[in-house]
Design a protein around this motif. Structure first.
Motif, PDB file in Angstrom:
ATOM      1  N   GLN A  55       1.131  -1.496   0.276  1.00  0.00           N
ATOM      2  CA  GLN A  55       0.573   0.229   0.126  1.00  0.00           C
ATOM      3  C   GLN A  55       0.912   1.014  -0.011  1.00  0.00           C
ATOM      4  N   LEU A  56       0.631   2.144  -0.764  1.00  0.00           N
ATOM      5  CA  LEU A  56       1.498   2.974  -1.388  1.00  0.00           C
ATOM      6  C   LEU A  56       0.498   4.612  -1.003  1.00  0.00           C
ATOM      7  N   GLY A  57       0.648   5.859  -1.253  1.00  0.00           N
ATOM      8  CA  GLY A  57       0.168   6.726  -1.480  1.00  0.00           C
ATOM      9  C   GLY A  57       0.630   7.636   0.025  1.00  0.00           C
ATOM     10  N   PHE A  58      -0.382   8.689   0.074  1.00  0.00           N
ATOM     11  CA  PHE A  58      -0.578   9.860   1.094  1.00  0.00           C
ATOM     12  C   PHE A  58      -0.968   8.689   2.368  1.00  0.00           C
ATOM     13  N   PHE A  59      -0.441   9.223   3.571  1.00  0.00           N
ATOM     14  CA  PHE A  59      -0.800   8.712   5.169  1.00  0.00           C
ATOM     15  C   PHE A  59      -2.883   9.756   5.133  1.00  0.00           C
ATOM     16  N   THR A  60      -3.474   8.664   5.655  1.00  0.00           N
ATOM     17  CA  THR A  60      -4.379   9.465   5.735  1.00  0.00           C
ATOM     18  C   THR A  60      -5.143   9.791   7.295  1.00  0.00           C
ATOM     19  N   PHE A  61      -4.918  11.507   7.247  1.00  0.00           N
ATOM     20  CA  PHE A  61      -5.403  11.626   8.097  1.00  0.00           C
ATOM     21  C   PHE A  61      -5.661  13.037   7.692  1.00  0.00           C
ATOM     22  N   PRO A  62      -5.876  14.011   8.836  1.00  0.00           N
ATOM     23  CA  PRO A  62      -6.454  15.445   8.580  1.00  0.00           C
ATOM     24  C   PRO A  62      -5.099  16.503   7.897  1.00  0.00           C
ATOM     25  N   ILE A  63      -3.734  15.346   7.692  1.00  0.00           N
ATOM     26  CA  ILE A  63      -2.523  16.921   7.256  1.00  0.00           C
ATOM     27  C   ILE A  63      -3.032  16.261   5.786  1.00  0.00           C
ATOM     28  N   HIS A  64      -3.967  15.580   5.005  1.00  0.00           N
ATOM     29  CA  HIS A  64      -3.907  15.489   4.460  1.00  0.00           C
ATOM     30  C   HIS A  64      -5.027  16.905   3.703  1.00  0.00           C
ATOM     31  N   PHE A  65      -4.888  18.150   3.206  1.00  0.00           N
ATOM     32  CA  PHE A  65      -5.893  18.582   3.257  1.00  0.00           C
ATOM     33  C   PHE A  65      -5.990  18.928   1.682  1.00  0.00           C
ATOM     34  N   ILE A  66      -7.475  19.629   1.362  1.00  0.00           N
ATOM     35  CA  ILE A  66      -7.582  19.718  -0.455  1.00  0.00           C
ATOM     36  C   ILE A  66      -8.501  21.245  -0.243  1.00  0.00           C
ATOM     37  N   PRO A  67      -7.551  22.218  -0.621  1.00  0.00           N
ATOM     38  CA  PRO A  67      -8.373  23.467  -0.793  1.00  0.00           C
ATOM     39  C   PRO A  67     -10.159  23.441  -1.002  1.00  0.00           C
TER      40      PRO A  67
END
Length: 602
Positions: A342-354
């Motif tokens: 499993q690869l990608g962006f670690f799923t938690f709120p530091i991932h943001f999209i405006p």
């Protein structure tokens, strides 16, 4: 007179002859098929030649009028191409490569790039078969790629090609499916085993992650799981978003019952190495003949965590579900034991999209330099043969890119036309190796023009994810390798004075999200140092750091001119006619050999 007759006969032969470049003539078997509408009126068969870059379609519609098939884009049918054909009452055929000038109007292309192979009509059906290049030199023709393709189909009740929205359909299909299930071996000693949640009362919440722990089949010797498929029931299938099966380390102390996967009891989030997974729009998947999931040896997992994500947006009450994954296994062993990374962006709120973003890119980095140390043994090259892409509703495109010694090596997999409603496991056209020390970058492209508030990473469908699952062999103990940016750096670049990650995440909601700030945030997320989190099947976690490398886009391949040459705008000859005086009779021998299409689900 003689020359004119010979010329007419030549054109007739050209129209009836099978294409020599792709070896798929008017009677060739087409391996793939799909209904394009819910009423089963429009049925499509297709096949392709990757080397020649030619695709062949056969469309059968319950009508005695015109039919059309083409490709369109995500947002509008305007500009989509549509190959149109039919049989006139006198038995003559009409056939033309066209495009949508607007939602209701068709216009003929200046370059005719579709080659007719047959057109028939009887009392019930009109059937049209033609081939076209993956990429023609006509700007009106949409490319056929290894991405999700939005197939456009339309028909009429008479022989006047005019668009009617009630008889126009768009369906997302992965057209260039490399491996057909019929080409794979099915062991005679196959055993079926269901991993499922039974009579689970779906909560009335928008999002529920239900988890339970189940034993894998108990066998006295090594077996291989070689196929899996979703187990869904009609009354709840629209509520099931995805199903994942995670292998558990044999030293894990596992809870009983069913509970929230990521709730108050952390034991229900144990086990993070994906074995198989299904998401909305997917179907069954059979592994290549030389790989399988090993069960029955001391090194194999004995238990799994079954995770089912429910999206109950309408807050339906009193709905019970029995869903899961059916696995097929056999004592006929394959050459390799497979794994999933499993690869990608670690799923938690530091991932943001405006909000209000026409385009926003997110990145998750994987560095393999610690794999051997964490695996506890040398890690052979990771031989990747398949993949599954996953974002939620804002996702528009994903790709995984491989780097070695700081240099981009190749794009492992991608989909520039990602559709949330078509998430399926796909085979790579060629297997590739990830060597120890390589880096793999996942890039996710989002659009949030329909949102006026921040979107954060998280489990809900209205949150976002950025994940790619790589199917590979031989299996090792690494379950995931994901990254996230230094959010404090990002906030500071946006003019927010923060000192810790929590404060930085909260500051994102106070930013005025102008187009300039959206681009500034995207740039800061790419330039920030990434923390890379690596996890093993036994829940051992280690971190490292890295930087996001640049991505060199792959160039588009050469286009294929039509055999008749491109018709330039200054030409006075009306565009779009292919030998108008010559028609194929509906009783021609090649047309009669078109295969009948059953009115049942394929």
């Amino acid at each position: 007179m003689t020359c004119a007759l010979l010329f007419s006969l030549f054109l007739l032969l050209v129209l009836e002859a099978p294409s020599q470049s792709n070896h798929l003539g008017p009677t060739s078997r087409l391996r793939y098929s799909r209904f394009l509408d819910s009423s089963n009126v429009i049925f499509l068969r297709w096949d392709f030649d990757l080397e020649a870059e030619i695709i062949t379609f056969e469309l059968q519609v319950r009508t005695t009028g015109w039919v059309g098939l083409g490709v369109t884009n995500r947002y509008t049918n305007v500009g989509g191409d549509l190959v149109v054909g039919g049989v006139l009452p006198d038995g003559n055929v009409y056939f033309s490569d066209q495009h949508l000038v607007d939602e209701d109007t068709l216009g003929e292309d200046g370059s005719q790039d579709a080659e007719l192979q047959g057109l028939t009509e009887d009392a019930v059906y009109t059937t049209m078969r033609f081939s076209r290049p993956f990429r023609s030199c006509d700007s009106h023709d949409q490319d056929i790629t290894s991405d999700t393709v939005r197939v456009l189909a339309a028909y009429g009740l008479d022989d006047t090609p005019k668009l009617d929205r009630e008889r126009t359909f768009v369906k997302s299909i992965f057209l260039l499916q490399i491996v057909h299930p019929d080409d794979l071996d099915v062991p005679e000693d196959t055993i079926i085993h269901d991993l499922e949640i039974t009579d689970f009362l779906i909560p009335e919440d928008h999002t529920t992650y239900a988890c339970t722990f189940l034993p894998l089949p108990i066998v006295s010797k090594k077996h291989h799981i070689y196929k899996f498929e979703p187990r869904l029931i009609a009354r709840t299938e629209t509520l099931v978003h995805h199903i994942l099966v995670y292998a558990c380390g044999n030293a894990s102390a596992l809870p009983t019952g069913i509970s929230d996967c990521y709730g108050a009891d952390p034991a229900f989030s144990l086990c993070s190495q994906v074995i198989v997974g299904w998401a909305v729009g997917g179907t069954s998947y059979q592994f290549p003949d030389d790989v399988g999931v090993s069960i029955g040896t001391p090194l194999d997992p004995q238990w799994i965590r079954l995770e089912i994500h429910y999206s109950n947006f309408h807050n339906l009450a009193g709905v019970y579900d029995t869903s899961g994954i059916r696995v097929y296994y056999s004592a006929q062993l394959r050459k390799y034991d497979m794994g999933v990374l499993q690869l990608g962006f670690f799923t938690f709120p530091i991932h943001f999209i405006p909000p209000g973003a026409e385009s926003f890119m997110s990145y998750g980095l994987c560095k393999t330099e610690k794999f051997e140390e964490m695996n506890g043994a040398p890690v052979p090259d990771i031989q990747v043969y398949g993949y599954l892409l996953h974002t939620h509703l804002a996702g528009r495109a994903l790709q995984a890119v491989q780097y070695r010694n700081g240099t981009q090596l190749q794009i492992i997999c991608k989909d520039d036309s990602y559709d949330f409603n078509l998430q399926e496991t796909r085979d790579l056209p060629h297997r590739l190796a990830i060597k120890p020390g390589d880096e793999v970058l996942v890039e996710c492209h989002y659009q949030t023009l329909d949102r006026d508030s921040m979107t954060f990473g998280g489990p809900s469908t209205i949150n976002e994810m950025c994940l790619i699952f790589l199917f590979y062999y031989p299996r090792n103990n690494i379950s995931s390798c994901m990254g996230y940016p230094d959010i404090i750096y990002v906030a500071n670049e946006l003019g927010e004075e923060v000192s810790d990650s929590m404060e930085a995440m909260m500051a994102m909601s106070s930013v005025e999200w102008t187009p300039e700030n959206i681009k500034k945030a995207e740039k800061a997320c790419k330039e920030a140092q990434q923390t890379v989190i690596i996890k093993t099947i036994d829940e051992v976690v280690e971190n490292t750091t890295g930087w996001i490398p640049d991505i060199i886009s792959s160039a588009r391949g050469p286009c294929l001119e039509s055999t008749g040459g491109k018709v330039e705008p200054q030409d006075k000859t009306p565009a779009g006619f292919r030998a108008a005086p010559v028609a194929i009779s509906s009783s021609s021998s090649s047309s009669q050999q078109l295969l009948p299409i059953p009115l049942i689900h394929s």
